[in-house]
Design an enzyme around this catalytic site. Sequence first.
Site, PDB file in Angstrom:
ATOM      1  N   ASP A   8       0.871  -1.179   0.000  1.00  0.00           N
ATOM      2  CA  ASP A   8       0.000   0.000   0.000  1.00  0.00           C
ATOM      3  C   ASP A   8       0.910   1.232   0.000  1.00  0.00           C
ATOM      4  O   ASP A   8       2.140   1.111  -0.145  1.00  0.00           O
ATOM      5  CB  ASP A   8      -0.999  -0.034   1.171  1.00  0.00           C
ATOM      6  CG  ASP A   8      -0.343   0.185   2.526  1.00  0.00           C
ATOM      7  OD1 ASP A   8       0.912   0.251   2.593  1.00  0.00           O
ATOM      8  OD2 ASP A   8      -1.080   0.304   3.518  1.00  0.00           O
ATOM      9  N   HIS A   9       0.310   2.423   0.162  1.00  0.00           N
ATOM     10  CA  HIS A   9       1.103   3.661   0.085  1.00  0.00           C
ATOM     11  C   HIS A   9       2.272   3.660   1.072  1.00  0.00           C
ATOM     12  O   HIS A   9       3.357   4.136   0.761  1.00  0.00           O
ATOM     13  CB  HIS A   9       0.200   4.881   0.348  1.00  0.00           C
ATOM     14  CG  HIS A   9      -0.466   4.835   1.683  1.00  0.00           C
ATOM     15  ND1 HIS A   9      -1.607   4.093   1.915  1.00  0.00           N
ATOM     16  CD2 HIS A   9      -0.141   5.402   2.871  1.00  0.00           C
ATOM     17  CE1 HIS A   9      -1.966   4.217   3.177  1.00  0.00           C
ATOM     18  NE2 HIS A   9      -1.092   5.005   3.783  1.00  0.00           N
ATOM     19  N   CYS A  67       3.222  -3.261   3.926  1.00  0.00           N
ATOM     20  CA  CYS A  67       2.328  -2.166   4.302  1.00  0.00           C
ATOM     21  C   CYS A  67       2.960  -1.483   5.508  1.00  0.00           C
ATOM     22  O   CYS A  67       4.169  -1.626   5.719  1.00  0.00           O
ATOM     23  CB  CYS A  67       0.890  -2.647   4.540  1.00  0.00           C
ATOM     24  SG  CYS A  67       0.646  -3.777   5.913  1.00  0.00           S
ATOM     25  N   GLY A  68       2.209  -0.748   6.291  1.00  0.00           N
ATOM     26  CA  GLY A  68       2.817  -0.055   7.422  1.00  0.00           C
ATOM     27  C   GLY A  68       3.411  -1.030   8.426  1.00  0.00           C
ATOM     28  O   GLY A  68       4.542  -0.874   8.885  1.00  0.00           O
ATOM     29  N   THR A  69       2.635  -2.059   8.759  1.00  0.00           N
ATOM     30  CA  THR A  69       3.082  -3.060   9.733  1.00  0.00           C
ATOM     31  C   THR A  69       3.424  -4.408   9.114  1.00  0.00           C
ATOM     32  O   THR A  69       4.033  -5.250   9.778  1.00  0.00           O
ATOM     33  CB  THR A  69       1.962  -3.323  10.759  1.00  0.00           C
ATOM     34  OG1 THR A  69       0.807  -3.783  10.043  1.00  0.00           O
ATOM     35  CG2 THR A  69       1.616  -2.069  11.554  1.00  0.00           C
ATOM     36  N   GLY A  72      -1.792  -6.181   7.858  1.00  0.00           N
ATOM     37  CA  GLY A  72      -3.032  -6.158   7.083  1.00  0.00           C
ATOM     38  C   GLY A  72      -2.861  -6.810   5.727  1.00  0.00           C
ATOM     39  O   GLY A  72      -3.693  -7.635   5.296  1.00  0.00           O
ATOM     40  N   HIS A 100      10.569 -24.249   7.459  1.00  0.00           N
ATOM     41  CA  HIS A 100       9.595 -25.077   8.180  1.00  0.00           C
ATOM     42  C   HIS A 100       8.153 -24.897   7.702  1.00  0.00           C
ATOM     43  O   HIS A 100       7.356 -25.815   7.820  1.00  0.00           O
ATOM     44  CB  HIS A 100       9.652 -24.772   9.684  1.00  0.00           C
ATOM     45  CG  HIS A 100      10.835 -25.402  10.356  1.00  0.00           C
ATOM     46  ND1 HIS A 100      10.973 -25.480  11.720  1.00  0.00           N
ATOM     47  CD2 HIS A 100      11.952 -25.989   9.837  1.00  0.00           C
ATOM     48  CE1 HIS A 100      12.114 -26.101  12.018  1.00  0.00           C
ATOM     49  NE2 HIS A 100      12.741 -26.394  10.897  1.00  0.00           N
ATOM     50  N   ASN A 101       7.812 -23.708   7.207  1.00  0.00           N
ATOM     51  CA  ASN A 101       6.405 -23.428   6.877  1.00  0.00           C
ATOM     52  C   ASN A 101       6.140 -23.333   5.383  1.00  0.00           C
ATOM     53  O   ASN A 101       4.990 -23.146   4.978  1.00  0.00           O
ATOM     54  CB  ASN A 101       5.952 -22.136   7.569  1.00  0.00           C
ATOM     55  CG  ASN A 101       6.322 -22.097   9.034  1.00  0.00           C
ATOM     56  OD1 ASN A 101       7.124 -21.268   9.458  1.00  0.00           O
ATOM     57  ND2 ASN A 101       5.792 -23.011   9.819  1.00  0.00           N
ATOM     58  N   ARG A 134       8.669 -33.910   8.235  1.00  0.00           N
ATOM     59  CA  ARG A 134       7.617 -33.641   9.223  1.00  0.00           C
ATOM     60  C   ARG A 134       7.009 -32.254   9.037  1.00  0.00           C
ATOM     61  O   ARG A 134       5.853 -32.020   9.408  1.00  0.00           O
ATOM     62  CB  ARG A 134       8.152 -33.803  10.647  1.00  0.00           C
ATOM     63  CG  ARG A 134       9.175 -32.767  11.082  1.00  0.00           C
ATOM     64  CD  ARG A 134       9.721 -33.087  12.475  1.00  0.00           C
ATOM     65  NE  ARG A 134      10.496 -32.007  13.057  1.00  0.00           N
ATOM     66  CZ  ARG A 134      11.762 -31.731  12.726  1.00  0.00           C
ATOM     67  NH1 ARG A 134      12.386 -32.461  11.820  1.00  0.00           N
ATOM     68  NH2 ARG A 134      12.407 -30.725  13.298  1.00  0.00           N
ATOM     69  N   HIS A 135       7.774 -31.359   8.421  1.00  0.00           N
ATOM     70  CA  HIS A 135       7.239 -30.009   8.188  1.00  0.00           C
ATOM     71  C   HIS A 135       6.186 -30.023   7.073  1.00  0.00           C
ATOM     72  O   HIS A 135       5.238 -29.250   7.104  1.00  0.00           O
ATOM     73  CB  HIS A 135       8.374 -29.034   7.874  1.00  0.00           C
ATOM     74  CG  HIS A 135       9.413 -29.007   8.945  1.00  0.00           C
ATOM     75  ND1 HIS A 135       9.133 -28.577  10.217  1.00  0.00           N
ATOM     76  CD2 HIS A 135      10.705 -29.427   8.955  1.00  0.00           C
ATOM     77  CE1 HIS A 135      10.216 -28.710  10.968  1.00  0.00           C
ATOM     78  NE2 HIS A 135      11.187 -29.218  10.224  1.00  0.00           N
ATOM     79  N   ARG A 138       2.904 -30.966   8.578  1.00  0.00           N
ATOM     80  CA  ARG A 138       2.254 -29.857   9.289  1.00  0.00           C
ATOM     81  C   ARG A 138       1.651 -28.839   8.317  1.00  0.00           C
ATOM     82  O   ARG A 138       0.561 -28.306   8.550  1.00  0.00           O
ATOM     83  CB  ARG A 138       3.267 -29.191  10.229  1.00  0.00           C
ATOM     84  CG  ARG A 138       3.654 -30.133  11.359  1.00  0.00           C
ATOM     85  CD  ARG A 138       4.924 -29.730  12.040  1.00  0.00           C
ATOM     86  NE  ARG A 138       5.285 -30.724  13.063  1.00  0.00           N
ATOM     87  CZ  ARG A 138       6.486 -30.818  13.612  1.00  0.00           C
ATOM     88  NH1 ARG A 138       7.465 -29.987  13.258  1.00  0.00           N
ATOM     89  NH2 ARG A 138       6.732 -31.732  14.522  1.00  0.00           N
TER      90      ARG A 138
HETATM   91  C1  RB5 Z   1      -2.167   2.291   6.619  1.00  0.00           C
HETATM   92  O1  RB5 Z   1      -2.141   3.445   7.367  1.00  0.00           O
HETATM   93  C2  RB5 Z   1      -1.901   1.085   7.518  1.00  0.00           C
HETATM   94  O2  RB5 Z   1      -3.044   0.775   8.238  1.00  0.00           O
HETATM   95  C3  RB5 Z   1      -1.437  -0.091   6.693  1.00  0.00           C
HETATM   96  O3  RB5 Z   1      -0.295   0.254   5.985  1.00  0.00           O
HETATM   97  C4  RB5 Z   1      -1.082  -1.346   7.451  1.00  0.00           C
HETATM   98  O4  RB5 Z   1      -0.168  -1.090   8.471  1.00  0.00           O
HETATM   99  C5  RB5 Z   1      -2.188  -2.189   7.884  1.00  0.00           C
HETATM  100  O5  RB5 Z   1      -2.041  -3.306   8.431  1.00  0.00           O
END
Ligand code: RB5
Length: 152
Positions: A8-9, A67-69, A72, A100-101, A134-135, A138
């Site tokens: 995303d942005h 994305c930011g984190t 999402g 493993h995944n 084994r992985h 799973r």
């Molecule tokens: C956008 O502000 C933020 O919510 C998005 O980038 C992300 O971190 C969502 O999980």
Amino acid sequence: MKVAFGSDHAGIELKLFLMDYLKSRGYECIDYGNYDPNDRGDDYPVPGRKVAEAIRAGEAEKGVLICGTGLGISLAANKVPGIRAAVCSEPYTASMSVMHNNCQILSMGARVVGRGLAQKMVDAFFEASFEGGRHQTRVDMITQIEKDYERS
Ligand code: RB5
């Protein structure tokens, strides 16, 4: 190897940096959007879904989502059957997510990690190989959960 990128942005700048990095190492990188860092109203599920569907369709072998984190966009990708996207903020988990995944997608937060750490995670993710055994059992159990809900 073809690699699908999406963000995303919040993740566009880091995405372009990592695409250049992987291109310099011989990977073919495809950008599934988003493209405008000033469009703060864009929605992370859109590129998350596009990248996951590209991998499911065989257009790319692996993907990187930002994305930011990293959360999402990975949640959206993980809704596509057969797709496993790992949110990582250090190289050990990035490596293990493949070993493993058998994750096909590395997800990260541009507001969490800097360029140097992101590069190290990409190295760890793309250098790792799935160990199977084994992985695999799973991972098959995870796939079975999807199949059980497809029927209901
Ligand atoms: C956008 O502000 C933020 O919510 C998005 O980038 C992300 O971190 C969502 O999980």
